[in-house]
Design a protein around this motif. Structure first.
Motif, PDB file in Angstrom:
ATOM      1  N   ALA A  26       0.820  -1.216   0.000  1.00 14.64           N
ATOM      2  CA  ALA A  26       0.000   0.000   0.000  1.00 14.64           C
ATOM      3  C   ALA A  26       0.849   1.260   0.000  1.00 14.64           C
ATOM      4  N   GLY A  27       2.080   1.161   0.472  1.00 14.03           N
ATOM      5  CA  GLY A  27       2.972   2.310   0.456  1.00 14.03           C
ATOM      6  C   GLY A  27       2.697   3.332   1.538  1.00 14.03           C
ATOM      7  N   LEU A  44      -8.732   9.423   3.880  1.00 17.10           N
ATOM      8  CA  LEU A  44      -9.351   8.813   2.711  1.00 17.10           C
ATOM      9  C   LEU A  44      -8.282   8.341   1.728  1.00 17.10           C
ATOM     10  N   GLU A  45      -7.185   9.055   1.670  1.00 15.43           N
ATOM     11  CA  GLU A  45      -6.072   8.640   0.809  1.00 15.43           C
ATOM     12  C   GLU A  45      -5.537   7.274   1.239  1.00 15.43           C
ATOM     13  N   SER A  46      -5.418   7.052   2.544  1.00 14.87           N
ATOM     14  CA  SER A  46      -4.947   5.761   3.043  1.00 14.87           C
ATOM     15  C   SER A  46      -5.964   4.660   2.763  1.00 14.87           C
ATOM     16  N   TYR A  52      -6.776  -0.350  -3.109  1.00 17.76           N
ATOM     17  CA  TYR A  52      -5.964  -0.685  -4.281  1.00 17.76           C
ATOM     18  C   TYR A  52      -5.057  -1.881  -3.977  1.00 17.76           C
ATOM     19  N   ALA A  53      -4.406  -1.854  -2.815  1.00 16.50           N
ATOM     20  CA  ALA A  53      -3.484  -2.931  -2.441  1.00 16.50           C
ATOM     21  C   ALA A  53      -4.214  -4.259  -2.239  1.00 16.50           C
ATOM     22  N   MET A  54      -5.425  -4.197  -1.711  1.00 22.45           N
ATOM     23  CA  MET A  54      -6.180  -5.413  -1.421  1.00 22.45           C
ATOM     24  C   MET A  54      -7.107  -5.810  -2.577  1.00 22.45           C
TER      25      MET A  54
END
Length: 73
Positions: A26-27, A44-46, A52-54
């Protein structure tokens, strides 16, 4: 209302993903994992990075619940 991330951790188990792997994919910082475990606010960005990562939607990783005894941010 408070946010609960239990669905995220169940999804991580289903996908055999560790906290460290999620942080790398996820970075974001490991501090975000701590905040998630404590059902604390994250940006919300996190949340977008998590989805996206999941490879999932928001409703796959979080639920809303009533605050209990004034707890829950």
């Amino acid at each position: 209302m408070a946010v609960c991330y239990n669905k995220l951790f169940r999804l991580m188990i289903d996908k055999h993903m560790t906290n460290a792997q999620l942080v790398a994919k996820a970075g974001f910082s490991a501090n975000i994992i701590t905040r998630l475990k404590n059902n604390e606010y994250i940006s919300l960005e996190s949340i977008e990075k998590l989805c996206y990562a999941m490879d999932c939607d928001v409703d796959d990783i979080l639920t809303f619940r009533e605050k209990e005894n004034g707890k829950g941010n």
